[in-house]
Design a protein around this motif. Sequence first.
Motif, PDB file in Angstrom:
ATOM      1  N   PRO A  91     -43.378 -62.380  62.456  1.00 40.44           N
ATOM      2  CA  PRO A  91     -42.647 -61.716  61.362  1.00 40.44           C
ATOM      3  C   PRO A  91     -41.219 -61.394  61.782  1.00 40.44           C
ATOM      4  CG  PRO A  91     -44.235 -60.223  62.375  1.00 40.44           C
ATOM      5  CD  PRO A  91     -44.514 -61.577  62.925  1.00 40.44           C
ATOM      6  N   SER A  92     -40.308 -61.455  60.832  1.00 41.46           N
ATOM      7  CA  SER A  92     -38.898 -61.194  61.115  1.00 41.46           C
ATOM      8  C   SER A  92     -38.711 -59.753  61.582  1.00 41.46           C
ATOM      9  CB  SER A  92     -38.055 -61.445  59.862  1.00 41.46           C
ATOM     10  OG  SER A  92     -36.730 -61.040  60.076  1.00 41.46           O
ATOM     11  N   VAL A  93     -37.800 -59.572  62.547  1.00 45.21           N
ATOM     12  CA  VAL A  93     -37.525 -58.217  63.047  1.00 45.21           C
ATOM     13  C   VAL A  93     -36.815 -57.385  61.991  1.00 45.21           C
ATOM     14  CG1 VAL A  93     -37.425 -58.946  65.454  1.00 45.21           C
ATOM     15  CG2 VAL A  93     -35.361 -59.043  64.067  1.00 45.21           C
ATOM     16  N   CYS A  94     -36.312 -58.022  60.943  1.00 48.00           N
ATOM     17  CA  CYS A  94     -35.598 -57.299  59.888  1.00 48.00           C
ATOM     18  C   CYS A  94     -36.425 -57.177  58.611  1.00 48.00           C
ATOM     19  CB  CYS A  94     -34.269 -57.988  59.577  1.00 48.00           C
ATOM     20  SG  CYS A  94     -33.069 -57.921  60.937  1.00 48.00           S
ATOM     21  N   GLU A  95     -37.698 -57.530  58.699  1.00 53.64           N
ATOM     22  CA  GLU A  95     -38.533 -57.465  57.505  1.00 53.64           C
ATOM     23  C   GLU A  95     -38.625 -56.037  56.978  1.00 53.64           C
ATOM     24  OE1 GLU A  95     -43.015 -58.891  56.069  1.00 53.64           O
ATOM     25  OE2 GLU A  95     -42.318 -59.230  58.116  1.00 53.64           O
ATOM     26  N   HIS A  96     -38.570 -55.052  57.881  1.00 56.59           N
ATOM     27  CA  HIS A  96     -38.682 -53.654  57.471  1.00 56.59           C
ATOM     28  C   HIS A  96     -37.475 -53.185  56.654  1.00 56.59           C
ATOM     29  CE1 HIS A  96     -36.030 -53.439  60.967  1.00 56.59           C
ATOM     30  NE2 HIS A  96     -35.623 -52.290  60.487  1.00 56.59           N
ATOM     31  N   SER A  97     -36.344 -53.911  56.778  1.00 58.49           N
ATOM     32  CA  SER A  97     -35.117 -53.468  56.107  1.00 58.49           C
ATOM     33  C   SER A  97     -35.026 -53.928  54.668  1.00 58.49           C
ATOM     34  CB  SER A  97     -33.899 -53.974  56.880  1.00 58.49           C
ATOM     35  OG  SER A  97     -33.803 -55.395  56.803  1.00 58.49           O
TER      36      SER A  97
ATOM     37  N   GLN B 257     -34.107 -51.508  51.646  1.00 57.33           N
ATOM     38  CA  GLN B 257     -33.576 -50.229  52.110  1.00 57.33           C
ATOM     39  C   GLN B 257     -32.071 -50.154  51.860  1.00 57.33           C
ATOM     40  OE1 GLN B 257     -34.596 -49.371  56.151  1.00 57.33           O
ATOM     41  NE2 GLN B 257     -36.750 -49.026  55.704  1.00 57.33           N
TER      42      GLN B 257
ATOM     43  N   CYS C 146     -29.617 -56.255  61.544  1.00 53.19           N
ATOM     44  CA  CYS C 146     -30.135 -56.646  60.239  1.00 53.19           C
ATOM     45  C   CYS C 146     -29.015 -56.591  59.201  1.00 53.19           C
ATOM     46  CB  CYS C 146     -31.289 -55.732  59.810  1.00 53.19           C
ATOM     47  SG  CYS C 146     -32.712 -55.787  60.927  1.00 53.19           S
TER      48      CYS C 146
ATOM     49  N   TYR D  83     -27.266 -56.214  55.495  1.00 50.95           N
ATOM     50  CA  TYR D  83     -27.366 -55.462  54.245  1.00 50.95           C
ATOM     51  C   TYR D  83     -26.281 -55.989  53.310  1.00 50.95           C
ATOM     52  CZ  TYR D  83     -30.347 -52.220  56.805  1.00 50.95           C
ATOM     53  OH  TYR D  83     -31.364 -51.661  57.543  1.00 50.95           O
TER      54      TYR D  83
ATOM     55  N   GLY E  66     -33.490 -58.425  54.671  1.00 50.68           N
ATOM     56  CA  GLY E  66     -34.444 -58.954  55.634  1.00 50.68           C
ATOM     57  C   GLY E  66     -33.886 -59.998  56.572  1.00 50.68           C
TER      58      GLY E  66
ATOM     59  N   GLU F  78     -31.431 -61.550  59.628  1.00 51.16           N
ATOM     60  CA  GLU F  78     -30.842 -61.083  60.876  1.00 51.16           C
ATOM     61  C   GLU F  78     -29.347 -61.390  60.894  1.00 51.16           C
ATOM     62  OE1 GLU F  78     -32.952 -62.136  64.448  1.00 51.16           O
ATOM     63  OE2 GLU F  78     -34.804 -62.466  63.345  1.00 51.16           O
TER      64      GLU F  78
END
Length: 493
Positions: free
Chosen positions: A116-122, A125, A157, A159, A190, A192
């Motif tokens: 999973p992408s390390v920026c999936e949490h973003s 947001q 990440c 934005y 999401g 990078e």
Amino acid sequence: MKRTGGWFATVLVALLLKQQTAFAVDYYWSNGGYRAESPAAVCDLILEGQETRFPNADLVNTVTIITEINAKCSVDYARGGPHSNVTNLTLRRYGSGCTDPSVYDPSVGSCIAPDPSVCEHSIGQDVKYEHRLGAFTGQGKVGGRIEPPPSVCKSGCQYASNQGPPSRLYRFKSGDPAGVFGEYTYKGNGLECKQGENPDPEASDYDKPQPTIDSTSECAAKYTDANGGQHTDCVARELAIEPGDIECVESGGAVGTVGGELTCIAKDPGPKLTDTKTETKTTETENSDGSSTSSTETTTTKTECSGVNACSTTTTTNNNSSSTNSDGSSGGESESCSGPGCKTEGNTEEPAEEEEEPREAAVGGCDADIACSGDPIDCANLKKQKEQLCFAEEQADFPEQQEAIAGLFQGEKFEVEEGTGDIEVPSFVSQGTRFLPASCPAAETLSLKMGGGKTFALSYEPLCRAATDLSGLFVAVATIFAALYVGRSVGGK
């Protein structure tokens, strides 16, 4: 013909649907009885089944991938025993491929999903990004317009801008650079990114900027010139900032559109900056004849920015010099000043800052309420001062308070009993309260060792007799003065 054609079309559609269904199946392995996504998973299922059949056996399996579609599972039933009992089971791969984004890994014979992408949490947001739109050029005009970036990078990440107007505008984030700042909203997508490719909004994740006052002072090491003079250089700075609130509108529409001239007005509290820099240079010189000279040059540079107007800078230089003669007496002093900050002749105080006009105009008399639109703290102090002043004026207005004072001394307990007889002063005075004993003190005796040790007695009787004879007169005079004092205090003449 029609029946044959219809039957043929039906069969063809069924075959196509079956083929499409087959293509939709991810790769999997099977030996006929067991099925799993990889050869190792199939062998594990086989081993579990054999453990049920041979609970006391020490079973182990070995997986071997022969080709992309063939593999072998070897199960040893006599592990650790004298005779080997190995069964080889053939496995075959089925399916049509891997569902995106998974890819086939031939080393393990199965479809592997990417990490999973390390920026999936973003994703989704919001972050706030502080952007400098330009510099004030005077009369609220913003020059050198700079549009906010399409995306920003935070913690690796990305934005993206929501293309909306800024949530708030203000003038100062710090003393440099000065200009108009906007707070924009960006939403995580999401993806990078690399730090440095886009602005980092890390510093803008804060609440409304608060007023700040920073003071610094530093002196360089003392040094001596070729003529023996000793020099000391010091620099002090005080930076006071109120970021304030402003409102900006372009000639062609709202903030955020491209083009047009940005015009801003100050809101409450308005932005304000005062930057005061003071440089002090002191020189002390010892002369060969024993005399000395001391001179100080102080340069004050003051920058002030108020509202949305352009900033102004003034420089004032003060020079002070004093000398001392060789005998230690004063050799005289001199002083000079240049610049707008110099004290005028006869005025030793700094010019006071101009008060806000609404505050003076809205005070009114004691019967009127204060309507102050300035600083809340200053308005509260002004209201308190007015209350104290009006209270003092009210207490000092004796004609208005005369009837209230007279009313305090009315009632039965203040009525005087009148009679036809005369008041005997001795009897009136004798009713007073004494603060000294009524009897005369005993005589003091004094013995002398010389002259045969004679004893002398000092009597207070003459003084007591005189005090007793005059006591009535003292009390009467004191009573008259007290009556005059009380009478005048309540309006008598």
